[in-house]
Design a protein around this motif. Sequence first.
Motif, PDB file in Angstrom:
ATOM      1  N   LEU A   1      -5.524 -24.365  -0.684  1.00  0.00           N
ATOM      2  CA  LEU A   1      -4.168 -23.991  -1.080  1.00  0.00           C
ATOM      3  C   LEU A   1      -4.182 -23.113  -2.322  1.00  0.00           C
ATOM      4  O   LEU A   1      -3.424 -22.134  -2.411  1.00  0.00           O
ATOM      5  N   ILE A   2      -5.051 -23.454  -3.281  1.00  0.00           N
ATOM      6  CA  ILE A   2      -5.155 -22.638  -4.500  1.00  0.00           C
ATOM      7  C   ILE A   2      -5.596 -21.222  -4.166  1.00  0.00           C
ATOM      8  O   ILE A   2      -5.037 -20.228  -4.664  1.00  0.00           O
ATOM      9  N   VAL A   3      -6.609 -21.100  -3.296  1.00  0.00           N
ATOM     10  CA  VAL A   3      -7.102 -19.774  -2.903  1.00  0.00           C
ATOM     11  C   VAL A   3      -6.014 -18.996  -2.180  1.00  0.00           C
ATOM     12  O   VAL A   3      -5.799 -17.803  -2.448  1.00  0.00           O
ATOM     13  N   VAL A   4      -5.315 -19.662  -1.252  1.00  0.00           N
ATOM     14  CA  VAL A   4      -4.249 -18.985  -0.494  1.00  0.00           C
ATOM     15  C   VAL A   4      -3.143 -18.513  -1.434  1.00  0.00           C
ATOM     16  O   VAL A   4      -2.646 -17.379  -1.304  1.00  0.00           O
ATOM     17  N   LEU A   5      -2.769 -19.348  -2.393  1.00  0.00           N
ATOM     18  CA  LEU A   5      -1.726 -18.959  -3.340  1.00  0.00           C
ATOM     19  C   LEU A   5      -2.167 -17.778  -4.197  1.00  0.00           C
ATOM     20  O   LEU A   5      -1.362 -16.879  -4.497  1.00  0.00           O
ATOM     21  N   GLN A   6      -3.433 -17.772  -4.585  1.00  0.00           N
ATOM     22  CA  GLN A   6      -3.933 -16.653  -5.380  1.00  0.00           C
ATOM     23  C   GLN A   6      -3.917 -15.355  -4.568  1.00  0.00           C
ATOM     24  O   GLN A   6      -3.522 -14.294  -5.071  1.00  0.00           O
ATOM     25  N   LEU A   7      -4.362 -15.439  -3.304  1.00  0.00           N
ATOM     26  CA  LEU A   7      -4.336 -14.257  -2.443  1.00  0.00           C
ATOM     27  C   LEU A   7      -2.899 -13.780  -2.225  1.00  0.00           C
ATOM     28  O   LEU A   7      -2.629 -12.572  -2.240  1.00  0.00           O
ATOM     29  N   TRP A   8      -1.991 -14.742  -2.015  1.00  0.00           N
ATOM     30  CA  TRP A   8      -0.582 -14.384  -1.821  1.00  0.00           C
ATOM     31  C   TRP A   8      -0.022 -13.706  -3.065  1.00  0.00           C
ATOM     32  O   TRP A   8       0.725 -12.730  -2.976  1.00  0.00           O
ATOM     33  N   LEU A   9      -0.408 -14.196  -4.245  1.00  0.00           N
ATOM     34  CA  LEU A   9       0.048 -13.587  -5.495  1.00  0.00           C
ATOM     35  C   LEU A   9      -0.478 -12.168  -5.635  1.00  0.00           C
ATOM     36  O   LEU A   9       0.255 -11.257  -6.066  1.00  0.00           O
ATOM     37  N   ILE A  10      -1.733 -11.961  -5.264  1.00  0.00           N
ATOM     38  CA  ILE A  10      -2.311 -10.609  -5.328  1.00  0.00           C
ATOM     39  C   ILE A  10      -1.561  -9.665  -4.394  1.00  0.00           C
ATOM     40  O   ILE A  10      -1.234  -8.524  -4.765  1.00  0.00           O
ATOM     41  N   VAL A  11      -1.289 -10.154  -3.164  1.00  0.00           N
ATOM     42  CA  VAL A  11      -0.551  -9.332  -2.202  1.00  0.00           C
ATOM     43  C   VAL A  11       0.826  -8.971  -2.730  1.00  0.00           C
ATOM     44  O   VAL A  11       1.289  -7.821  -2.625  1.00  0.00           O
ATOM     45  N   VAL A  12       1.519  -9.950  -3.323  1.00  0.00           N
ATOM     46  CA  VAL A  12       2.855  -9.703  -3.882  1.00  0.00           C
ATOM     47  C   VAL A  12       2.781  -8.681  -5.011  1.00  0.00           C
ATOM     48  O   VAL A  12       3.622  -7.762  -5.109  1.00  0.00           O
ATOM     49  N   LEU A  13       1.784  -8.817  -5.892  1.00  0.00           N
ATOM     50  CA  LEU A  13       1.643  -7.877  -7.009  1.00  0.00           C
ATOM     51  C   LEU A  13       1.378  -6.460  -6.509  1.00  0.00           C
ATOM     52  O   LEU A  13       1.947  -5.490  -7.017  1.00  0.00           O
ATOM     53  N   VAL A  14       0.498  -6.344  -5.502  1.00  0.00           N
ATOM     54  CA  VAL A  14       0.196  -5.026  -4.931  1.00  0.00           C
ATOM     55  C   VAL A  14       1.443  -4.415  -4.296  1.00  0.00           C
ATOM     56  O   VAL A  14       1.750  -3.220  -4.474  1.00  0.00           O
ATOM     57  N   TYR A  15       2.187  -5.258  -3.548  1.00  0.00           N
ATOM     58  CA  TYR A  15       3.408  -4.777  -2.900  1.00  0.00           C
ATOM     59  C   TYR A  15       4.423  -4.302  -3.933  1.00  0.00           C
ATOM     60  O   TYR A  15       5.019  -3.223  -3.797  1.00  0.00           O
ATOM     61  N   CYS A  16       4.623  -5.113  -4.977  1.00  0.00           N
ATOM     62  CA  CYS A  16       5.577  -4.740  -6.019  1.00  0.00           C
ATOM     63  C   CYS A  16       5.135  -3.468  -6.744  1.00  0.00           C
ATOM     64  O   CYS A  16       5.960  -2.589  -7.057  1.00  0.00           O
ATOM     65  N   TYR A  17       3.840  -3.377  -7.009  1.00  0.00           N
ATOM     66  CA  TYR A  17       3.330  -2.185  -7.690  1.00  0.00           C
ATOM     67  C   TYR A  17       3.555  -0.932  -6.842  1.00  0.00           C
ATOM     68  O   TYR A  17       4.009   0.107  -7.343  1.00  0.00           O
ATOM     69  N   ARG A  18       3.258  -1.029  -5.543  1.00  0.00           N
ATOM     70  CA  ARG A  18       3.442   0.124  -4.665  1.00  0.00           C
ATOM     71  C   ARG A  18       4.917   0.503  -4.556  1.00  0.00           C
ATOM     72  O   ARG A  18       5.269   1.691  -4.503  1.00  0.00           O
ATOM     73  N   LYS A  19       5.790  -0.523  -4.504  1.00  0.00           N
ATOM     74  CA  LYS A  19       7.222  -0.245  -4.413  1.00  0.00           C
ATOM     75  C   LYS A  19       7.718   0.451  -5.674  1.00  0.00           C
ATOM     76  O   LYS A  19       8.470   1.435  -5.601  1.00  0.00           O
ATOM     77  N   ILE A  20       7.275  -0.039  -6.827  1.00  0.00           N
ATOM     78  CA  ILE A  20       7.667   0.601  -8.093  1.00  0.00           C
ATOM     79  C   ILE A  20       7.126   2.030  -8.165  1.00  0.00           C
ATOM     80  O   ILE A  20       7.809   2.965  -8.599  1.00  0.00           O
ATOM     81  N   TRP A  21       5.859   2.189  -7.722  1.00  0.00           N
ATOM     82  CA  TRP A  21       5.241   3.520  -7.756  1.00  0.00           C
ATOM     83  C   TRP A  21       5.967   4.492  -6.824  1.00  0.00           C
ATOM     84  O   TRP A  21       6.222   5.650  -7.193  1.00  0.00           O
ATOM     85  N   ASP A  22       6.341   4.003  -5.633  1.00  0.00           N
ATOM     86  CA  ASP A  22       7.077   4.866  -4.691  1.00  0.00           C
ATOM     87  C   ASP A  22       8.423   5.271  -5.267  1.00  0.00           C
ATOM     88  O   ASP A  22       8.858   6.431  -5.113  1.00  0.00           O
ATOM     89  N   GLU A  23       9.123   4.299  -5.926  1.00  0.00           N
ATOM     90  CA  GLU A  23      10.401   4.633  -6.542  1.00  0.00           C
ATOM     91  C   GLU A  23      10.210   5.640  -7.674  1.00  0.00           C
ATOM     92  O   GLU A  23      11.026   6.558  -7.848  1.00  0.00           O
ATOM     93  N   HIS A  24       9.132   5.481  -8.440  1.00  0.00           N
ATOM     94  CA  HIS A  24       8.828   6.439  -9.508  1.00  0.00           C
ATOM     95  C   HIS A  24       8.564   7.824  -8.932  1.00  0.00           C
ATOM     96  O   HIS A  24       9.084   8.839  -9.452  1.00  0.00           O
TER      97      HIS A  24
END
Length: 208
Positions: A167-190
Amino acid sequence: LLLASVLLISASPALSTSPCHGGCAEVDSMTEAVAGQGFLLGCISCKKREEVPARTTVDWHFKPLQEDKFRHIFHYNHPTADILHEDFAERLRWQGTLNTDVQVGAVYIHNVTFNDSGTYRCTFHRTLFLPVADMWVVVEKEVELTVVSAANRELVSVVSEILMYVLIVVLQLWLIVVLVYCYRKIWDEHEAREEKKAQKAQEASVVF
């Protein structure tokens, strides 16, 4: 834990109630002790009818491995608890019901040794005081105790720990995916804002 809870409830005269009220349940004792530690030998004999007064004594016998005869090691007759064998001197403590109507006959062994492996038998000698005539009841229960050098981890505990790490590993991977998604969304808006600025600047230069 369950056995300890039942013992705590049943050992108190004020809390001891009839089986239908959940105050007494005949839970089996644990069977594995760790050398050098303490161990609770559980033994419970519930009365079928709580309203019938009774007086009960409890005896514990022990048969070591490779031996055929039981040794009488403990006797409880409220309020007296007697250790009857030298091998258990200073090591046994009554952990059962603290009144004459005993339903929990547990004893605690301090500083368990490998020589404590074997068969333990607890015997309830109960006298039921009935209106017509007294009734004598004898209940025997046995515990096969094994003493080990280290506690064996239960399968449930191992599986729970594995699931926790997964569960810890899955949550960490999910957090990484969310961060990447948010970063790409912010970058696209920029990028979109910069592109709009460039278009406006180009249109302005054409006008002038």
